[in-house]
Write an enzyme that holds these catalytic residues in place. Sequence first.
Site, PDB file in Angstrom:
ATOM      1  N   ASP A  55      48.769  46.636  25.238  1.00 42.63           N
ATOM      2  CA  ASP A  55      48.155  47.612  25.628  1.00 42.63           C
ATOM      3  C   ASP A  55      48.911  48.881  25.326  1.00 42.63           C
ATOM      4  OD1 ASP A  55      47.196  49.743  27.253  1.00 42.63           O
ATOM      5  OD2 ASP A  55      46.512  48.634  29.035  1.00 42.63           O
ATOM      6  N   LYS A  87      35.286  37.503  30.539  1.00 41.70           N
ATOM      7  CA  LYS A  87      36.658  37.495  31.368  1.00 41.70           C
ATOM      8  C   LYS A  87      36.123  37.720  32.769  1.00 41.70           C
ATOM      9  CE  LYS A  87      40.889  39.865  32.176  1.00 41.70           C
ATOM     10  NZ  LYS A  87      42.229  40.437  31.744  1.00 41.70           N
ATOM     11  N   ARG A 115      46.997  55.170  41.737  1.00 45.82           N
ATOM     12  CA  ARG A 115      46.239  54.129  42.121  1.00 45.82           C
ATOM     13  C   ARG A 115      46.957  53.262  43.337  1.00 45.82           C
ATOM     14  NH1 ARG A 115      43.822  49.283  38.140  1.00 45.82           N
ATOM     15  NH2 ARG A 115      43.055  48.054  39.938  1.00 45.82           N
ATOM     16  N   TYR A 170      33.621  42.200  30.851  1.00 45.44           N
ATOM     17  CA  TYR A 170      34.759  42.020  32.040  1.00 45.44           C
ATOM     18  C   TYR A 170      34.139  41.862  33.492  1.00 45.44           C
ATOM     19  CZ  TYR A 170      39.500  42.841  33.562  1.00 45.44           C
ATOM     20  OH  TYR A 170      40.950  42.701  34.159  1.00 45.44           O
ATOM     21  N   HIS A 177      37.377  47.875  30.435  1.00 46.70           N
ATOM     22  CA  HIS A 177      36.764  48.094  31.728  1.00 46.70           C
ATOM     23  C   HIS A 177      35.411  49.060  31.422  1.00 46.70           C
ATOM     24  CE1 HIS A 177      39.510  47.017  34.995  1.00 46.70           C
ATOM     25  NE2 HIS A 177      40.186  46.466  34.094  1.00 46.70           N
ATOM     26  N   ASN A 208      49.443  40.046  30.364  1.00 49.07           N
ATOM     27  CA  ASN A 208      50.144  41.399  30.624  1.00 49.07           C
ATOM     28  C   ASN A 208      50.771  41.627  31.576  1.00 49.07           C
ATOM     29  OD1 ASN A 208      47.347  41.285  32.144  1.00 49.07           O
ATOM     30  ND2 ASN A 208      47.900  43.129  32.652  1.00 49.07           N
ATOM     31  N   HIS A 253      44.733  44.291  26.948  1.00 44.30           N
ATOM     32  CA  HIS A 253      44.372  44.388  28.039  1.00 44.30           C
ATOM     33  C   HIS A 253      43.874  45.819  28.157  1.00 44.30           C
ATOM     34  CE1 HIS A 253      46.266  46.536  31.528  1.00 44.30           C
ATOM     35  NE2 HIS A 253      45.839  45.415  32.304  1.00 44.30           N
ATOM     36  N   SER A 254      43.150  45.932  29.398  1.00 46.35           N
ATOM     37  CA  SER A 254      42.643  47.110  29.923  1.00 46.35           C
ATOM     38  C   SER A 254      42.484  47.210  31.247  1.00 46.35           C
ATOM     39  CB  SER A 254      40.991  47.096  29.348  1.00 46.35           C
ATOM     40  OG  SER A 254      40.249  48.132  29.838  1.00 46.35           O
ATOM     41  N   ASN A 255      42.625  48.908  31.568  1.00 39.87           N
ATOM     42  CA  ASN A 255      42.304  49.083  32.914  1.00 39.87           C
ATOM     43  C   ASN A 255      41.106  49.895  32.697  1.00 39.87           C
ATOM     44  OD1 ASN A 255      43.967  48.193  34.753  1.00 39.87           O
ATOM     45  ND2 ASN A 255      45.774  49.547  33.670  1.00 39.87           N
ATOM     46  N   GLU A 294      44.583  33.414  31.998  1.00 41.30           N
ATOM     47  CA  GLU A 294      45.794  34.668  31.778  1.00 41.30           C
ATOM     48  C   GLU A 294      46.378  34.854  33.032  1.00 41.30           C
ATOM     49  OE1 GLU A 294      43.613  38.292  30.472  1.00 41.30           O
ATOM     50  OE2 GLU A 294      44.822  39.656  31.578  1.00 41.30           O
ATOM     51  N   LYS A 298      37.878  38.396  36.451  1.00 43.34           N
ATOM     52  CA  LYS A 298      39.068  38.872  37.022  1.00 43.34           C
ATOM     53  C   LYS A 298      39.101  38.199  38.424  1.00 43.34           C
ATOM     54  CE  LYS A 298      41.763  41.316  36.596  1.00 43.34           C
ATOM     55  NZ  LYS A 298      43.082  41.428  36.071  1.00 43.34           N
ATOM     56  N   ASP A 304      41.704  35.561  35.046  1.00 41.73           N
ATOM     57  CA  ASP A 304      42.898  36.315  35.066  1.00 41.73           C
ATOM     58  C   ASP A 304      43.059  36.362  36.812  1.00 41.73           C
ATOM     59  OD1 ASP A 304      45.231  37.972  35.328  1.00 41.73           O
ATOM     60  OD2 ASP A 304      44.018  39.446  34.324  1.00 41.73           O
ATOM     61  N   PRO A 305      43.934  35.393  37.449  1.00 40.21           N
ATOM     62  CA  PRO A 305      44.393  36.040  38.790  1.00 40.21           C
ATOM     63  C   PRO A 305      45.269  36.537  39.207  1.00 40.21           C
ATOM     64  CG  PRO A 305      44.820  33.477  38.348  1.00 40.21           C
ATOM     65  CD  PRO A 305      44.557  34.345  37.026  1.00 40.21           C
ATOM     66  N   ASN A 306      45.962  37.282  38.030  1.00 38.90           N
ATOM     67  CA  ASN A 306      46.990  38.401  38.062  1.00 38.90           C
ATOM     68  C   ASN A 306      48.200  37.753  39.018  1.00 38.90           C
ATOM     69  OD1 ASN A 306      44.551  40.952  37.978  1.00 38.90           O
ATOM     70  ND2 ASN A 306      46.550  40.915  36.972  1.00 38.90           N
ATOM     71  N   HIS A 350      39.124  48.772  44.065  1.00 29.72           N
ATOM     72  CA  HIS A 350      39.164  50.024  43.611  1.00 29.72           C
ATOM     73  C   HIS A 350      38.799  50.958  44.386  1.00 29.72           C
ATOM     74  CE1 HIS A 350      39.100  48.457  38.912  1.00 29.72           C
ATOM     75  NE2 HIS A 350      39.814  47.735  39.761  1.00 29.72           N
TER      76      HIS A 350
END
Length: 428
Positions: free
Chosen positions: A299, A196, A408, A142, A355, A275, A326-328, A252, A198, A227-229, A25
Site C-alpha cells: 500500500d 474480497k 479514524r 470489496y 474501497h 497487510n 491493500h486499500s482503505n 488474509e 472483510k 480477511d478477519p484482520n 466506520h
Amino acid sequence: MRIVEMHITPIALGDPPLLNAAGLHAPYALRTVVELVTACGITGLAEVPGSAAVDAVLEEAREVVLGADPRNWHALRAALEGHFKPESSAARGDAPWDQRKIVQVFSALDVACLDIAGKAYGVPVANLLGGIVRERVPYSAYLFFKYEGAGGSLAFDVDPGATGWDAARQRAALDPEGIVAQAKAMVAEFGFRSIKLKGGVFEPEQEVAALKALRSAFGPEVPIRYDPNALWSVETSVRWGRELESVLEYFEDPARGQPAMAEVRRAVKLPLATNMCTTSFADLPGSVKHGSEDIILTDHHYWGGLHASMELASFCRSFGLGVSMHSNNHAGISMAAMTHLGAAMPNLSYALDTHYPWQWEEIIKGGRMKIEDGCVALPKGPGLGVELDRTALEHAHQNYLRCGLKERDDEPEMQKKVPGWKFKATRW
Ligand code: GKR
Ligand code: MG
C-alpha cells in the site's frame, strides 16, 4: 526545478456504516490532499489517509520540502530521513488500518513529486516507475458486513429512490444472503472478477457460511479472498482455514504477527496474504526467517510511496512471494496513484483491493473514475493524469470542518450501536 509551495487540505468523504474488526466506520472517512507547486508553475498531487496528527507531521516536513528538486526523490527522501526519527513497525498498532504517520508523509511527497516529474517530462507516472506493463489494472470487489445506512450527510438514512448498486450500498448486509446480494450488485455494476470479504466481525462460523454462500453463488471461476484482520487465534485460524481450503484464493491476516501467521501457513493449504504482519522494510528479514506469508499486500500510503512499493515488488520477486495491494477508503488521486502502480508492477499477482465503490463523492475533475469489467484504465495524460476539482475539494474540506472527526476511530462508532463494545486484538 524547485518546490516553492506546499498545500495541505484535510477532507472528509461520506462513508457507509461498514463493520470491521475494530468496530464501525464513521459517517465520514478522512483523507488529506497534498499539493506541491514548483517555481515554474507545475503542481503535483497526492492523497493520504490523513488525520490531524498526520497533517501536523506534513506541516513539520514543509521546511525540508520547500526548495527541494521534485525530480530527485533520492535527495528529498534522504533529507526527510535526516529530519524525522524512524518510525517503528510497532507504531502500526493493532487496528486493521495502519496508524503510522511518517510513512504517510513520505508517500504523499513521493507521489506528488512523481506527478510533477511526469508533467515536466510529459509522461505518465507509470513510465517513471519502470514502464507500463498493463493499461488496464484489475481490482477486486470489496464486500463488508454492514448496517443499513448511507453515511455522510445522509448519516444512517436510506434513499428510497436509489436503485442498483446505489441502493445496495445503503442496504444492511449482516448474514450470508445479505453478503451475496451485496456481491451481486457490486459485480453487476463494476464487473469485478474477484471478491474480497472483510471479516473479523462475527463468529467464525457465520463468516465462513457467508464465504461458502459466495462460492455457491459465483462458482469457482470467481476467486474469493477473506480477511478477519488478525482477530483469530492460531487454533481458530487452522480449524476454519482447513474448512476454507477449497473456497478461498487466499487467506488474509487470519492471525496476529509473523510467528502466528507462519504456524497457520504450515498447517493450512492456502496461500496467506498480509497487510498487517509485514508492513515495512524492517519487517522483511522476519518475513523470510518465519515464512509468515505467501503474498505481501503493499500500500503505497504505508510503505512510503510508489517507489517504495516498487522496491517491495522486487523483494517479492526475489523471494518468490506474490504481491498485490491493500486499500482503505480513498478518493480519485489515490485511485490514480494505485492504478499507475498496478500498471507498472510486472509481478502484480492478484487484483488490487479498493474501497472506491463505497464512496460516491469525488474531488477530481470529471468526477468518479470508472471501474469497468473490474478494471481501471490507466489515466491519460502526463503525471498521475488527474486534476483537482477545486469546488469539490472545498466542499469535502467543509465536510471535514463540519464533521469534527480528527482521526479514524471505529470503536466509539460501534459503541453507538452496541453499548460497551470493545476492540480486542484477538477475539476468537
Ligand atoms: O476499512 O474497515 C476497513 C478495513 O478493515 C481497513 O481498515 C483495512 O485496513 O481494508 C483493510 C485491510 O485489508 O486490512
Ligand atoms: Mg487486510
